[in-house]
Design a protein around this motif. Structure first.
Motif, PDB file in Angstrom:
ATOM      1  N   ASN A 133       0.830  -1.220  -0.008  1.00 44.92           N
ATOM      2  CA  ASN A 133       0.066   0.036   0.055  1.00 44.92           C
ATOM      3  C   ASN A 133       0.828   1.323   0.199  1.00 44.92           C
ATOM      4  O   ASN A 133       0.391   2.268  -0.746  1.00 44.92           O
ATOM      5  N   ILE A 134       1.965   1.253   0.546  1.00 44.19           N
ATOM      6  CA  ILE A 134       2.868   2.404   0.631  1.00 44.19           C
ATOM      7  C   ILE A 134       3.902   2.618  -0.208  1.00 44.19           C
ATOM      8  O   ILE A 134       4.683   3.620  -0.436  1.00 44.19           O
ATOM      9  N   SER A 135       4.026   1.563  -1.160  1.00 43.62           N
ATOM     10  CA  SER A 135       4.917   1.496  -2.296  1.00 43.62           C
ATOM     11  C   SER A 135       4.521   2.382  -3.418  1.00 43.62           C
ATOM     12  O   SER A 135       3.563   2.387  -3.901  1.00 43.62           O
ATOM     13  N   PHE A 136       5.502   2.981  -4.007  1.00 45.71           N
ATOM     14  CA  PHE A 136       5.199   3.423  -5.271  1.00 45.71           C
ATOM     15  C   PHE A 136       5.099   2.805  -6.378  1.00 45.71           C
ATOM     16  O   PHE A 136       3.991   2.883  -7.270  1.00 45.71           O
ATOM     17  N   CYS A 137       5.821   1.436  -6.620  1.00 47.41           N
ATOM     18  CA  CYS A 137       5.572   0.362  -7.379  1.00 47.41           C
ATOM     19  C   CYS A 137       6.210  -1.002  -6.969  1.00 47.41           C
ATOM     20  O   CYS A 137       7.177  -0.763  -6.404  1.00 47.41           O
ATOM     21  N   LEU A 138       5.813  -1.814  -7.625  1.00 52.38           N
ATOM     22  CA  LEU A 138       6.415  -3.254  -7.292  1.00 52.38           C
ATOM     23  C   LEU A 138       7.346  -3.469  -8.811  1.00 52.38           C
ATOM     24  O   LEU A 138       6.697  -3.324  -9.778  1.00 52.38           O
ATOM     25  N   VAL A 139       8.597  -3.619  -8.781  1.00 54.09           N
ATOM     26  CA  VAL A 139       9.485  -3.969  -9.707  1.00 54.09           C
ATOM     27  C   VAL A 139       9.775  -5.244  -9.589  1.00 54.09           C
ATOM     28  O   VAL A 139      10.226  -5.854  -8.720  1.00 54.09           O
ATOM     29  N   TYR A 140       9.422  -5.985 -10.901  1.00 57.14           N
ATOM     30  CA  TYR A 140       9.480  -7.287 -10.622  1.00 57.14           C
ATOM     31  C   TYR A 140      10.096  -7.913 -12.235  1.00 57.14           C
ATOM     32  O   TYR A 140       9.409  -8.325 -12.894  1.00 57.14           O
ATOM     33  N   PRO A 141      11.359  -7.731 -12.210  1.00 63.02           N
ATOM     34  CA  PRO A 141      12.309  -8.204 -13.285  1.00 63.02           C
ATOM     35  C   PRO A 141      12.616  -9.599 -13.432  1.00 63.02           C
ATOM     36  O   PRO A 141      13.631  -9.792 -13.955  1.00 63.02           O
ATOM     37  N   SER A 142      11.701 -10.288 -13.021  1.00 69.42           N
ATOM     38  CA  SER A 142      12.162 -11.775 -13.098  1.00 69.42           C
ATOM     39  C   SER A 142      12.093 -12.346 -14.489  1.00 69.42           C
ATOM     40  O   SER A 142      11.317 -12.038 -15.342  1.00 69.42           O
ATOM     41  N   LEU A 143      13.016 -13.051 -14.942  1.00 69.64           N
ATOM     42  CA  LEU A 143      13.280 -13.587 -16.193  1.00 69.64           C
ATOM     43  C   LEU A 143      12.399 -14.894 -16.733  1.00 69.64           C
ATOM     44  O   LEU A 143      11.883 -15.213 -17.844  1.00 69.64           O
ATOM     45  N   TYR A 144      11.689 -15.463 -15.482  1.00 66.81           N
ATOM     46  CA  TYR A 144      10.948 -16.616 -15.774  1.00 66.81           C
ATOM     47  C   TYR A 144       9.944 -16.786 -14.490  1.00 66.81           C
ATOM     48  O   TYR A 144      10.449 -16.692 -13.628  1.00 66.81           O
ATOM     49  N   GLU A 145       8.703 -17.060 -14.590  1.00 70.36           N
ATOM     50  CA  GLU A 145       7.933 -17.218 -13.583  1.00 70.36           C
ATOM     51  C   GLU A 145       6.733 -18.405 -14.051  1.00 70.36           C
ATOM     52  O   GLU A 145       6.240 -18.477 -15.273  1.00 70.36           O
ATOM     53  N   GLY A 146       6.445 -19.355 -13.340  1.00 69.91           N
ATOM     54  CA  GLY A 146       5.399 -20.436 -13.331  1.00 69.91           C
ATOM     55  C   GLY A 146       4.001 -19.781 -13.275  1.00 69.91           C
ATOM     56  O   GLY A 146       3.147 -20.222 -13.820  1.00 69.91           O
ATOM     57  N   PHE A 147       3.851 -18.684 -12.536  1.00 71.03           N
ATOM     58  CA  PHE A 147       2.884 -17.820 -11.956  1.00 71.03           C
ATOM     59  C   PHE A 147       3.065 -16.573 -11.850  1.00 71.03           C
ATOM     60  O   PHE A 147       2.533 -15.558 -12.537  1.00 71.03           O
ATOM     61  N   GLY A 148       3.598 -16.326 -10.773  1.00 76.49           N
ATOM     62  CA  GLY A 148       3.933 -14.549 -10.355  1.00 76.49           C
ATOM     63  C   GLY A 148       3.064 -14.244  -9.244  1.00 76.49           C
ATOM     64  O   GLY A 148       2.413 -13.233  -9.712  1.00 76.49           O
ATOM     65  N   LEU A 149       2.915 -14.884  -8.450  1.00 78.23           N
ATOM     66  CA  LEU A 149       1.963 -14.298  -7.277  1.00 78.23           C
ATOM     67  C   LEU A 149       1.874 -13.029  -6.780  1.00 78.23           C
ATOM     68  O   LEU A 149       1.043 -12.189  -6.539  1.00 78.23           O
ATOM     69  N   PRO A 150       3.330 -12.578  -6.557  1.00 76.24           N
ATOM     70  CA  PRO A 150       3.542 -10.983  -6.049  1.00 76.24           C
ATOM     71  C   PRO A 150       2.914  -9.890  -6.991  1.00 76.24           C
ATOM     72  O   PRO A 150       2.394  -8.923  -6.485  1.00 76.24           O
ATOM     73  N   ILE A 151       2.830 -10.328  -8.159  1.00 75.48           N
ATOM     74  CA  ILE A 151       2.001  -9.354  -9.131  1.00 75.48           C
ATOM     75  C   ILE A 151       0.662  -9.079  -8.870  1.00 75.48           C
ATOM     76  O   ILE A 151       0.110  -7.999  -8.622  1.00 75.48           O
TER      77      ILE A 151
END
Length: 241
Positions: A133-151
């Motif tokens: 909630n307090i974050s400006f944005c989530l940076v998620y630079p993962s090259l591979y995900e089976g799902f990607g729950l944090p997104i």
């Protein structure tokens, strides 16, 4: 090969499965999406409800959030540190999860973003929701995900997402996130600066809310139970697939 039924958490994972096992019977494979906890939501009157002193102080800064295992090179933690080093001093990097920061990481962080890094190794869902909630944005630079729950967690909490257009990420995020084609710090920096635009930010947040509603653990449980029942009938009633 011996399984009576196989569940994949995304179409991309399902595609990977058939890449390695091309002769599997397609009818015994089912895509069932993971859900996202209801403990993630946008907090009204945010600053009044944050009691934790550290989080209260952090809420005054522009937080670039990194969630996940830093030691796995495909997660691109060092790239994220480098990205933040090129942003204005008001931006800080907050890292969630993983082991304690090792010496190699400390040296890199202190060289690139001294005094602008915060690490939370273990947090409750409630605290993680506050951080989203307090974050400006989530940076998620993962090259591979089976799902990607944090997104999805970020989207449900009203936190804009910047990630990479690959693997299951593009499938899960769709147009509710800024997805980068070519992985380099310049593209991420450009995207982060774009979110300063209130109209674009609000649009991403709104799309994120709508997108995250599609994924629920109740739906996941119902589809899983139904698939188990189908496989049971096939196995014990000699029904052919």
């Amino acid at each position: 090969r011996r399984a009576d039924g196989i569940i994949c958490v995304s179409d991309n994972t399902k595609k990977d499965l058939f890449k390695f096992f091309p002769n599997l019977n397609k009818k015994k494979v089912k895509r069932i999406y993971n859900g996202v906890e209801n403990t993630f939501f946008q907090i009204r009157n945010l600053r009044q409800k944050i009691i934790n002193k550290k989080l209260k102080n952090l809420s005054q800064k522009k937080i670039i959030l990194f969630v996940g295992d830093r030691r796995k090179t495909y997660k691109n933690f060092f790239l994220t540190v480098d990205i933040v080093s090129k942003l204005k001093k008001e931006f800080v990097l907050v890292c969630i999860g993983g082991e304690e920061i090792n010496q190699i990481e400390k040296n890199f962080i202190n060289n690139k973003i001294p005094g602008r890094f915060y690490h939370f190794s273990k947090v409750s869902s409630e605290k993680l929701n506050q951080i989203y909630n307090i974050s400006f944005c989530l940076v998620y630079p993962s090259l591979y995900e089976g799902f990607g729950l944090p997104i999805l967690e970020a989207m449900k909490a009203g936190c804009p997402v910047i990630s990479i257009k690959n693997s299951s990420i593009k499938e899960i995020a769709k147009d509710a996130a800024i997805l980068i084609n070519k992985v380099n710090k310049e593209n991420f920096i450009k995207s982060i600066n774009l979110i300063n635009d209130t109209k674009l930010r609000n649009s991403l947040v709104k799309k994120g809310f709508m997108r995250s509603k599609i994924f629920s653990w109740d739906k996941c449980a119902e589809e899983t139970l139904k698939f188990y029942e189908e496989i049971y009938k096939i196995k014990f009633n000699q029904k052919k697939i």
